[in-house]
Structure formats: C-alpha cells, structure tokens
Design a protein around this motif. Structure first.
Motif, PDB file in Angstrom:
ATOM      1  N   LEU A   1       7.956   7.462   4.583  1.00 27.19           N
ATOM      2  CA  LEU A   1       7.754   6.677   5.803  1.00 27.19           C
ATOM      3  C   LEU A   1       7.301   5.282   5.415  1.00 27.19           C
ATOM      4  CD1 LEU A   1       5.736   9.073   8.151  1.00 27.19           C
ATOM      5  CD2 LEU A   1       7.959   8.057   8.634  1.00 27.19           C
ATOM      6  N   PHE A   2       7.762   4.281   6.154  1.00 26.86           N
ATOM      7  CA  PHE A   2       7.341   2.898   5.950  1.00 26.86           C
ATOM      8  C   PHE A   2       6.946   2.277   7.273  1.00 26.86           C
ATOM      9  CE2 PHE A   2      10.025   3.506   2.248  1.00 26.86           C
ATOM     10  CZ  PHE A   2       9.423   2.750   1.256  1.00 26.86           C
TER      11      PHE A   2
ATOM     12  N   MET B   1       0.857  -1.173   0.000  1.00 30.23           N
ATOM     13  CA  MET B   1       0.000   0.000   0.000  1.00 30.23           C
ATOM     14  C   MET B   1       0.901   1.233   0.000  1.00 30.23           C
ATOM     15  SD  MET B   1      -2.505   1.279   3.074  1.00 30.23           S
ATOM     16  CE  MET B   1      -3.892   0.258   2.726  1.00 30.23           C
ATOM     17  N   ASN B   2       0.735   2.080  -0.968  1.00 30.96           N
ATOM     18  CA  ASN B   2       1.515   3.301  -1.050  1.00 30.96           C
ATOM     19  C   ASN B   2       0.562   4.486  -1.045  1.00 30.96           C
ATOM     20  OD1 ASN B   2       3.391   5.272  -1.438  1.00 30.96           O
ATOM     21  ND2 ASN B   2       4.138   4.521  -3.383  1.00 30.96           N
ATOM     22  N   GLU B   3       0.794   5.373  -0.146  1.00 29.49           N
ATOM     23  CA  GLU B   3      -0.087   6.514   0.036  1.00 29.49           C
ATOM     24  C   GLU B   3       0.692   7.784  -0.260  1.00 29.49           C
ATOM     25  OE1 GLU B   3      -2.320   8.317   3.890  1.00 29.49           O
ATOM     26  OE2 GLU B   3      -2.232   6.150   3.709  1.00 29.49           O
ATOM     27  N   GLN B   4       0.249   8.567  -1.224  1.00 32.03           N
ATOM     28  CA  GLN B   4       0.877   9.845  -1.530  1.00 32.03           C
ATOM     29  C   GLN B   4       0.246  10.890  -0.617  1.00 32.03           C
ATOM     30  OE1 GLN B   4       3.381  10.688  -3.686  1.00 32.03           O
ATOM     31  NE2 GLN B   4       3.238  12.773  -3.025  1.00 32.03           N
ATOM     32  N   ALA B   5       1.002  11.368   0.334  1.00 32.33           N
ATOM     33  CA  ALA B   5       0.474  12.356   1.272  1.00 32.33           C
ATOM     34  C   ALA B   5       1.631  13.204   1.765  1.00 32.33           C
ATOM     35  CB  ALA B   5      -0.212  11.675   2.445  1.00 32.33           C
ATOM     36  N   ASN B   6       1.758  14.378   1.219  1.00 31.89           N
ATOM     37  CA  ASN B   6       2.833  15.247   1.656  1.00 31.89           C
ATOM     38  C   ASN B   6       2.703  15.556   3.135  1.00 31.89           C
ATOM     39  OD1 ASN B   6       4.071  15.430  -0.847  1.00 31.89           O
ATOM     40  ND2 ASN B   6       2.833  17.170  -1.474  1.00 31.89           N
ATOM     41  N   ALA B   7       3.837  15.774   3.760  1.00 36.95           N
ATOM     42  CA  ALA B   7       3.864  16.113   5.177  1.00 36.95           C
ATOM     43  C   ALA B   7       3.279  17.503   5.375  1.00 36.95           C
ATOM     44  CB  ALA B   7       5.300  16.069   5.684  1.00 36.95           C
ATOM     45  N   PRO B   8       2.694  17.727   6.543  1.00 34.59           N
ATOM     46  CA  PRO B   8       2.200  19.079   6.822  1.00 34.59           C
ATOM     47  C   PRO B   8       3.372  20.063   6.826  1.00 34.59           C
ATOM     48  CG  PRO B   8       1.967  17.631   8.750  1.00 34.59           C
ATOM     49  CD  PRO B   8       2.492  16.803   7.640  1.00 34.59           C
ATOM     50  N   LYS B   9       3.236  21.140   6.118  1.00 32.92           N
ATOM     51  CA  LYS B   9       4.324  22.113   6.018  1.00 32.92           C
ATOM     52  C   LYS B   9       4.135  23.202   7.058  1.00 32.92           C
ATOM     53  CE  LYS B   9       5.247  21.104   1.236  1.00 32.92           C
ATOM     54  NZ  LYS B   9       5.230  21.553  -0.138  1.00 32.92           N
ATOM     55  N   GLY B  10       5.230  23.525   7.740  1.00 38.20           N
ATOM     56  CA  GLY B  10       5.211  24.586   8.736  1.00 38.20           C
ATOM     57  C   GLY B  10       4.583  24.197  10.060  1.00 38.20           C
TER      58      GLY B  10
ATOM     59  N   VAL C   1       3.128  -4.044   4.049  1.00 39.70           N
ATOM     60  CA  VAL C   1       4.071  -2.929   4.134  1.00 39.70           C
ATOM     61  C   VAL C   1       3.289  -1.693   3.722  1.00 39.70           C
ATOM     62  CG1 VAL C   1       6.188  -1.899   3.217  1.00 39.70           C
ATOM     63  CG2 VAL C   1       6.037  -4.391   3.492  1.00 39.70           C
ATOM     64  N   VAL C   2       3.276  -0.698   4.581  1.00 41.57           N
ATOM     65  CA  VAL C   2       2.588   0.561   4.288  1.00 41.57           C
ATOM     66  C   VAL C   2       3.650   1.620   4.042  1.00 41.57           C
ATOM     67  CG1 VAL C   2       1.001   2.321   5.172  1.00 41.57           C
ATOM     68  CG2 VAL C   2       0.682  -0.085   5.814  1.00 41.57           C
ATOM     69  N   SER C   3       3.478   2.411   2.995  1.00 39.56           N
ATOM     70  CA  SER C   3       4.401   3.513   2.750  1.00 39.56           C
ATOM     71  C   SER C   3       3.614   4.806   2.561  1.00 39.56           C
ATOM     72  CB  SER C   3       5.289   3.240   1.532  1.00 39.56           C
ATOM     73  OG  SER C   3       4.548   3.229   0.349  1.00 39.56           O
ATOM     74  N   LYS C   4       4.219   5.877   2.994  1.00 41.18           N
ATOM     75  CA  LYS C   4       3.603   7.199   2.873  1.00 41.18           C
ATOM     76  C   LYS C   4       4.692   8.173   2.437  1.00 41.18           C
ATOM     77  CE  LYS C   4       0.476   8.612   5.875  1.00 41.18           C
ATOM     78  NZ  LYS C   4      -0.171   9.188   7.081  1.00 41.18           N
ATOM     79  N   THR C   5       4.542   8.721   1.252  1.00 40.57           N
ATOM     80  CA  THR C   5       5.514   9.671   0.726  1.00 40.57           C
ATOM     81  C   THR C   5       5.266  11.034   1.361  1.00 40.57           C
ATOM     82  OG1 THR C   5       5.620   8.474  -1.354  1.00 40.57           O
ATOM     83  CG2 THR C   5       6.417  10.740  -1.372  1.00 40.57           C
ATOM     84  N   LEU C   6       6.304  11.566   2.010  1.00 40.46           N
ATOM     85  CA  LEU C   6       6.193  12.883   2.632  1.00 40.46           C
ATOM     86  C   LEU C   6       6.609  13.976   1.660  1.00 40.46           C
ATOM     87  CD1 LEU C   6       7.661  12.085   6.158  1.00 40.46           C
ATOM     88  CD2 LEU C   6       5.273  11.999   5.405  1.00 40.46           C
ATOM     89  N   ILE C   7       7.693  13.722   0.936  1.00 46.06           N
ATOM     90  CA  ILE C   7       8.178  14.673  -0.073  1.00 46.06           C
ATOM     91  C   ILE C   7       8.644  13.854  -1.270  1.00 46.06           C
ATOM     92  CG2 ILE C   7       9.928  16.392  -0.662  1.00 46.06           C
ATOM     93  CD1 ILE C   7      10.004  17.189   2.279  1.00 46.06           C
ATOM     94  N   LYS C   8       8.213  14.256  -2.447  1.00 45.42           N
ATOM     95  CA  LYS C   8       8.664  13.612  -3.681  1.00 45.42           C
ATOM     96  C   LYS C   8       9.034  14.716  -4.657  1.00 45.42           C
ATOM     97  CE  LYS C   8       7.375  10.162  -7.126  1.00 45.42           C
ATOM     98  NZ  LYS C   8       8.233   9.052  -6.783  1.00 45.42           N
ATOM     99  N   LYS C   9      10.319  14.831  -4.892  1.00 41.55           N
ATOM    100  CA  LYS C   9      10.843  15.866  -5.799  1.00 41.55           C
ATOM    101  C   LYS C   9      11.802  15.204  -6.776  1.00 41.55           C
ATOM    102  CE  LYS C   9       9.222  19.442  -3.388  1.00 41.55           C
ATOM    103  NZ  LYS C   9       8.337  20.453  -3.868  1.00 41.55           N
ATOM    104  N   GLU C  10      12.140  15.902  -7.824  1.00 42.89           N
ATOM    105  CA  GLU C  10      13.083  15.377  -8.800  1.00 42.89           C
ATOM    106  C   GLU C  10      14.430  15.047  -8.153  1.00 42.89           C
ATOM    107  OE1 GLU C  10      15.138  16.886 -12.892  1.00 42.89           O
ATOM    108  OE2 GLU C  10      13.036  17.404 -12.569  1.00 42.89           O
TER     109      GLU C  10
END
Length: 111
Positions: A41-42, A1-10, A26-35
C-alpha cells in the motif's frame, strides 16, 4: 517512510483506511512480501511521486483514493479512484501526485 506490516490474515479489512497520508511524504506499508512477489500500500501526499524507473516484471496499480498521474513509456495518463492499470515490465514509468492519492501495488515475479 516504509513500514513492514503484514496484513491481518483471515480478517476482512479496508485497504484505503489501512494506510494514512503524511504531510510532504510517501508512506508505504508492505502487506505481503514473498520471494514470488509483493503487495504494498502507498499513500502519496500532494507533490510527491516516484521518479522514472523500470521494473523487470509487470506491476498492477489500483488507485484507492484520489488520482495519480502515471507516465508509462513517455505517455502521461490520469488514473482515478477505483481504476487500475498494469505497468508493463521493462518500460520506464513514473508516478506523480498532483493531489494526494493512495494505491495498492501488486508485483508478481515471473517469466
């Protein structure tokens, strides 16, 4: 399971409680995805893992909860809560959860 969810900023937040375990998964959560790289997080349930693979860039693993068995270049080591390691580029590595664990993975693309 992969969840795209940016981290709260500020806003401060707790990494360990920002992701939940799921039975048999296995659960994953993308906090930041940039080039230039990713921060993910896993949460690994007991018995789960990532099979042996390589990556073209160094990756930093920080264990937030539990402990992980991480094999790098055929060398097995246990990494515990609060510990981190750098997985070197182009060296095979694998992760296994003999007990459940959570980790933060930071990969920065570069030379």
């Amino acid at each position: 399971m992969n969840e795209q969810a940016n981290a709260p900023k500020g806003i401060a937040f707790n990494l360990e409680s920002h992701i939940e375990y799921a039975a048999g998964a296995v659960v994953s959560k993308t906090l930041i995805k940039k080039e230039i790289g990713n921060i993910t997080l896993f949460a690994f349930d007991q018995g789960q893992g990532l099979s042996e693979h390589t990556a073209p860039f160094d990756a930093v693993v920080h264990i937030l909860d539990g402990k992980a068995e991480i094999t790098i270049g055929g060398q097995l080591q246990t990494v515990n809560t609060g510990e981190m390691l750098i997985m070197p580029a182009n060296i095979s590595h694998a992760l296994q959860a003999t007990e459940r664990f959570k980790m933060l993975l930071v990969m920065i693309r570069g030379e």
